[in-house]
Enzyme design. Structure first.
Site, short mmCIF file in Angstrom:
data_model
loop_
_atom_site.label_atom_id
_atom_site.label_comp_id
_atom_site.label_asym_id
_atom_site.label_seq_id
_atom_site.Cartn_x
_atom_site.Cartn_y
_atom_site.Cartn_z
N HIS A 82 52.98 31.97 29.12
CA HIS A 82 52.38 32.46 30.46
C HIS A 82 51.87 31.46 31.58
O HIS A 82 51.16 30.71 31.06
CB HIS A 82 51.23 33.59 30.39
N ASP A 161 45.44 48.51 31.19
CA ASP A 161 45.44 47.40 32.13
C ASP A 161 45.97 47.74 33.47
O ASP A 161 45.29 47.24 34.53
CB ASP A 161 46.04 46.12 31.58
N ARG A 168 40.76 47.17 40.37
CA ARG A 168 40.15 45.97 40.97
C ARG A 168 40.60 45.50 41.96
O ARG A 168 39.95 44.67 42.92
CB ARG A 168 40.57 45.00 39.77
N SER A 183 43.12 40.80 30.99
CA SER A 183 44.28 41.45 31.58
C SER A 183 45.68 40.64 31.11
O SER A 183 46.40 41.19 30.47
CB SER A 183 43.94 41.55 32.96
N LYS A 187 48.54 41.62 27.63
CA LYS A 187 50.06 41.98 27.97
C LYS A 187 50.84 40.94 27.01
O LYS A 187 51.86 41.36 26.48
CB LYS A 187 50.56 41.62 29.42
N1 URA Z 1 47.29 38.52 36.39
C1 URA Z 1 47.14 39.56 35.59
O1 URA Z 1 48.04 40.02 35.00
N2 URA Z 1 45.80 40.03 35.64
C2 URA Z 1 44.70 39.63 36.15
O2 URA Z 1 43.82 40.14 36.26
C3 URA Z 1 45.29 38.65 37.09
C4 URA Z 1 46.46 38.11 37.14
#
Ligand code: URA
Length: 434
Positions: A82, A161, A168, A183, A187
């Site tokens: 990531h 999320d 947010r 977050s 994933k």
């Molecule tokens: N990318 C994400 O998946 N979540 C966040 O909170 C910020 C960037």
């Protein structure tokens, strides 16, 4: 349990128990807790923070809100990578086939670009026929048979999320390290990876401009990974100037293919190998980083990584002849060049401004769902440290709409700082957490 008491507890800086966090997330996801209470909860976290136990519990609760993938039946190391996002970052396109060539299985879910940062799914959309949305069974089957697959983020995974992220966005609580870390990691964990390498970028073109904050984010994400049983390592890397020379989807695919042929820019090649080496070591496929780097460099040299990319393109319905005939990726209708108005050295190249210039050309979207111009982008001829004569080409601009050129050119010109050579070299690797 009482929702108000949970919000109050966090507001007052106390540590929440995992059951309280789980209760809150489950009931928010089920529609029992309204947005206004979730917004208050997020703001309390924003100001009071969370400790590592709370962040791990929050991540786990978000993972449990939806579907998860389990590749343990494969009996092979399943990894994921990531990046927190940057400008010109096309490492995923190179790293995945490179890892596959070295025996690492990768089940990757990626996103689309937003604002000045690009997204892997947009880049892959440039390849004629390439399917960027695989069904669950197609994804599983390709990971099993080919050893890697890449698809868009599934809406069935980590839905809590998705809901919290949208909230947010409208409550000024995006830039909060425990919320970002949980977050992102939710994933990765829901997608089934046992081994995770994170590229946490710092600098003008990064989500985290400040290196110290980027390090804290890296530490929190690595801690979550370990708490939830995933071997995780993070590199903190510079995003003060774009990675490589190409910015914009079609140009970035061309640069990724060149890199797989061993003809890529040195910064991009080096970063891809470093990320890959970390994964080979954590997966146990190399004893140490030096050996891992050698293995990855050999896969670039001997063509096995390029062959894996060809197999990926074919497996997902794309036309593999783009590797030999890049004109099949399409070509932009209009081009312009930006020239230096003075002699000197490139002392700075603001990655964010380059990303915005590319977006103005049509390569990026200002808001989710906007259409983009896949052939739009910028090719940088000069980067930090390069010396210049007056009139030298700094960069080329590409777009399908002639009326976008002037404003993008102005933004790009402002991204270049021409002056004296920087006193210190600008390292790409800033740190490691693992
Ligand atoms: N990318 C994400 O998946 N979540 C966040 O909170 C910020 C960037």
């Amino acid at each position: 349990m009482n929702v108000l008491a949970i919000i109050q507890k966090k507001r007052d800086g106390e540590i929440l128990a995992p059951e309280e966090i789980n209760y809150f997330i489950k009931n928010y996801h089920d529609g029992v807790i309204p947005d206004y209470q979730a917004a208050a909860f997020l703001m309390a976290i924003y100001f009071q923070g969370m400790d590592s136990g709370e962040t791990a519990a929050l991540t786990k609760a978000m993972v449990n809100s939806g579907e998860t993938l389990d590749f343990s039946f494969l009996n092979r190391p399943v990894a994921d990578k990531h990046s927190t996002g940057g400008v010109g970052d096309k490492t995923t396109l190179i790293l995945l086939p490179l890892l596959a060539a070295c025996g690492v299985t990768v089940a990757k879910m990626s996103g689309r670009g937003l604002g000045f940062t690009g997204g892997t799914i947009d880049k892959l959309s440039c390849i004629p026929g390439f399917r960027t949305e695989l069904s669950r069974s197609q994804f599983f089957e390709q990971v099993r048979s080919l050893g890697f697959a890449i698809t868009g983020q599934s809406a069935e995974m980590t839905p809590a999320d998705g809901m919290l992220y949208a909230l947010r966005d409208v409550t000024a609580t995006v830039d909060c390290i425990p919320l970002i870390a949980s977050s992102v990691m939710s994933k990765k964990i829901a997608a089934g990876a046992q081994y995770i390498v994170l590229d946490v970028k710092a600098g003008s073109g990064a989500f985290m401009r400040d290196e110290q904050l980027a390090r804290r984010l890296a530490e929190e994400m690595v801690a979550i990974g370990h708490a939830l049983g995933r071997k995780t390592v993070a590199l903190i890397t510079a995003m003060d100037q774009p990675l490589g020379f190409a910015v914009g989807n079609h140009l970035e695919v061309l640069e990724a293919i060149a890199t797989l042929k061993g003809e890529g820019p040195s910064d991009l090649t080096m970063l891809t190998i470093e990320l890959g080496a970390e994964l080979l070591v954590v997966c146990g496929l190399a004893k140490e980083l030096t050996k891992a780097r050698e293995k990855l460099a050999a896969s670039l040299r001997n063509g096995s990584a390029l062959a894996m990319f060809r197999r990926l393109v074919a497996a997902q319905g794309g036309n593999p002849s783009v590797l030999e005939e890049p004109q099949k990726l399409g070509s932009p209708a209009y081009t312009a060049v930006l020239r230096s108005t003075q002699k000197g050295t490139v002392a700075g190249l603001d990655a964010r401004a380059v990303g915005i210039a590319a977006m103005l050309l049509g390569a990026g979207r200002e808001k989710k769902g906007d259409a983009i111009d896949l052939t739009a982008g910028i090719y940088l001829h000069k980067k930090i440290g390069d010396s210049l004569q007056k009139g030298d080409i700094l960069a080329e601009l590409f777009t399908s709409s002639a009326d976008r050129l002037a404003i993008a050119q102005e933004k790009l010109a402002a991204a270049y700082l021409i002056g004296e050579a920087p006193k210190e070299s600008c390292p790409l690797l800033l740190g490691r957490v693992g």
